[in-house]
Design a protein around this motif. Structure first.
Motif, short mmCIF file in Angstrom:
data_model
loop_
_atom_site.label_atom_id
_atom_site.label_comp_id
_atom_site.label_asym_id
_atom_site.label_seq_id
_atom_site.Cartn_x
_atom_site.Cartn_y
_atom_site.Cartn_z
N ARG A 162 0.64 -1.44 0.17
CA ARG A 162 0.20 0.24 -0.10
C ARG A 162 0.91 1.02 0.02
O ARG A 162 0.48 2.30 -0.83
N SER A 175 2.55 1.20 -3.05
CA SER A 175 1.59 2.26 -4.24
C SER A 175 0.72 3.99 -4.21
O SER A 175 1.41 4.71 -4.96
N GLU A 176 1.22 3.91 -2.77
CA GLU A 176 1.15 5.43 -2.53
C GLU A 176 2.60 6.37 -3.35
O GLU A 176 2.04 7.52 -3.53
N ALA A 193 2.41 6.76 -6.92
CA ALA A 193 0.68 7.46 -7.49
C ALA A 193 1.59 9.11 -7.70
O ALA A 193 1.24 10.05 -8.09
N LEU A 194 2.71 9.48 -6.21
CA LEU A 194 2.71 10.80 -5.91
C LEU A 194 4.16 10.46 -7.17
O LEU A 194 3.71 11.84 -7.65
N ARG A 251 4.83 9.51 -9.90
CA ARG A 251 4.05 9.85 -11.10
C ARG A 251 3.31 11.16 -11.44
O ARG A 251 3.22 11.71 -12.50
N ALA A 252 2.39 11.73 -10.12
CA ALA A 252 2.48 12.61 -10.36
C ALA A 252 3.09 13.59 -10.41
O ALA A 252 3.07 15.21 -11.54
N VAL A 293 -3.91 15.70 -10.29
CA VAL A 293 -4.59 14.12 -10.41
C VAL A 293 -3.26 13.11 -9.93
O VAL A 293 -1.92 12.70 -10.12
N VAL A 294 -3.49 12.58 -9.20
CA VAL A 294 -2.72 11.76 -8.61
C VAL A 294 -2.98 10.01 -8.60
O VAL A 294 -4.98 9.75 -8.79
N ARG A 295 -2.70 9.35 -9.79
CA ARG A 295 -3.47 8.26 -9.85
C ARG A 295 -2.64 6.71 -9.27
O ARG A 295 -1.86 6.25 -9.14
N LEU A 296 -3.50 5.81 -8.46
CA LEU A 296 -2.89 4.31 -8.01
C LEU A 296 -3.34 3.23 -8.51
O LEU A 296 -3.88 3.61 -9.39
N GLY A 299 -8.08 4.22 2.21
CA GLY A 299 -7.06 5.13 1.09
C GLY A 299 -6.51 5.82 0.06
O GLY A 299 -5.18 6.53 -0.21
N ARG A 320 -6.14 8.81 2.39
CA ARG A 320 -4.54 8.77 3.27
C ARG A 320 -3.65 9.11 1.95
O ARG A 320 -2.87 9.85 2.21
N LEU A 321 -3.60 8.61 0.86
CA LEU A 321 -2.74 9.50 -0.25
C LEU A 321 -3.07 11.12 -0.52
O LEU A 321 -1.96 11.47 -0.70
N ARG A 379 -0.98 12.86 2.28
CA ARG A 379 -0.17 12.77 1.71
C ARG A 379 0.66 13.94 0.92
O ARG A 379 1.32 14.80 1.47
N TYR A 380 -0.48 13.40 -0.14
CA TYR A 380 -0.26 14.70 -1.20
C TYR A 380 -0.36 15.54 0.14
O TYR A 380 1.30 17.07 -0.61
N GLU A 392 3.16 16.69 1.84
CA GLU A 392 4.13 16.89 0.65
C GLU A 392 4.19 18.19 -0.52
O GLU A 392 5.26 18.71 -0.16
#
Lengths: 116, 233
Positions: free
Chosen positions: A90, A93-94, A97-98, A100-101, B58-61, B69, B72-73, B76-77, B80
């Motif tokens: 998990r 994957s976070e 994703a970050l 990639r952004a 956009v963030v893609r999981l 989840g 939470r991301l 986190r974004y 950061e």
């Protein structure tokens, strides 16, 4: 019958270890179990001496009881491991994703610089 | 609200390509001061590209993590990228962005503001076991939080500062954890919780998940989630 089953399991585990399909920590556990149990398969009455001391009817029921307890512990341990692994994937994957952004943003800003 | 505070609205989205464009545009219109982050929980449709062209980040999981989840991301974004305030909403248009302003204002004397559906405004109603479950959760959590909370499963919330970074690592991802657990955790860590009334709108697309059997399961699972939240470290 029990003896051949035991031997086949032993071979399977060794083969899995040899092909690196099984981590040593699990392999070692199962090897120890196999080594401890195999003599019983050949001489089923081996535990009977013990059982009279403990007050249990036969060696067989002691063996079954212990194996249920053991398998239960193994199952709990595996659930625990998989919960931990889920948590690890998990956060990976976070992270992905970050990243990639961030990469998309960088690319965009670079394109803006090169094509005015 | 001080104008130098950076604000992020987090929208977890899963196959919301139909409605997400309208939601993003409405937020921009009603509350221009916020950046919008769409957390695309590995949708199979065009959610990510629709959101991007509507002007959201956009963030893609890489695979589906569920709403907890995704949230939470989002937090986190927010950490950061140095945001001061984070607002979480649903992407299906049920939450009215007009209330973002009130919620952010209410953050002046609270760390977490919950937009509550049953606090007077609007017509949103539920019945049967689902209603009992919500009642039970509300009563239990109100006494824990030391303030009256009537809608503890609301996904319309705003939080600020430290609580954002707290959630970025601690946001519970299991069933109902994203609503029930988060309140218990926040309270236990000493944050101040408040609610303000909001009205809910009917969803813009998709079907609601409600049947008597599902509602019973909901009751049971919310009880379990509450118990676990209480005994957790």
């Amino acid at each position: 019958m029990t003896a051949t089953t035991g031997l086949i399991m032993l071979v399977v585990i060794i083969e899995l270890l040899r092909r690196r399909q099984l981590r040593e920590k699990y392999g070692a556990l199962w090897l120890l179990v196999a080594i401890a149990v195999l003599p019983l398969a050949f001489v089923p009455t081996l535990l009977d001496g013990f059982t009279s001391v403990l007050g249990i009817a036969s060696g067989l029921s002691l063996f079954l009881f212990l194996s249920v307890v053991f398998l239960f512990l193994v199952a709990v341990h595996l659930s625990w491991e998989s919960s931990r692994l889920e948590e690890e994937t998990r956060s990976l994957s976070e992270e992905i994703a970050l990243l990639r952004a961030d990469v998309a943003e960088l690319q965009e800003s670079r394109e803006r610089v090169t094509t005015p | 609200m001080a104008t130098d505070e950076r604000l992020l609205t987090i929208l977890p989205a899963w196959n919301e390509a139909e409605s997400i464009d309208a939601v993003i545009k409405e937020i921009h219109r009603e509350f221009p001061g916020t950046d919008i982050l769409v957390v695309d929980d590995c949708s199979r449709d065009a959610t990510a590209s629709v959101a991007r062209s509507a002007g959201a980040k956009v963030v893609r999981l890489p695979y589906n993590l569920g709403v907890g989840g995704a949230r939470r991301l989002g937090y986190r974004y927010a950490v950061e990228h140095g945001y001061d305030i984070a607002v979480q909403m649903d992407a299906d248009g049920q939450h009215d962005p007009r209330y973002i302003r009130d919620m952010v204002a209410a953050l002046a004397d609270a760390d977490l503001v919950i937009g509550a559906r049953f606090a007077g405004e609007g017509e949103y109603r539920v019945r049967g076991p689902r209603q009992w479950a919500m009642k039970l959760l509300s009563m239990a959590l109100s006494s824990i939080a030391g303030t009256r909370l009537t809608d503890t499963t609301s996904g319309f919330r705003a939080c600020r500062g430290e609580l954002i970074s707290f959630y970025s690592t601690n946001f519970p991802v299991e069933y109902l954890g994203d609503t029930v657990d988060t309140i218990v955790q926040a309270k236990r860590s000493g944050y101040v919780i408040k609610q303000i009334p909001v009205s809910m709108r009917p969803r813009q697309g998709g079907t609601p998940s409600a049947s008597p059997a599902k509602a019973m399961v909901y009751l049971f699972r919310s009880g379990l989630a509450l118990l676990l939240a209480l005994v957790r470290r």
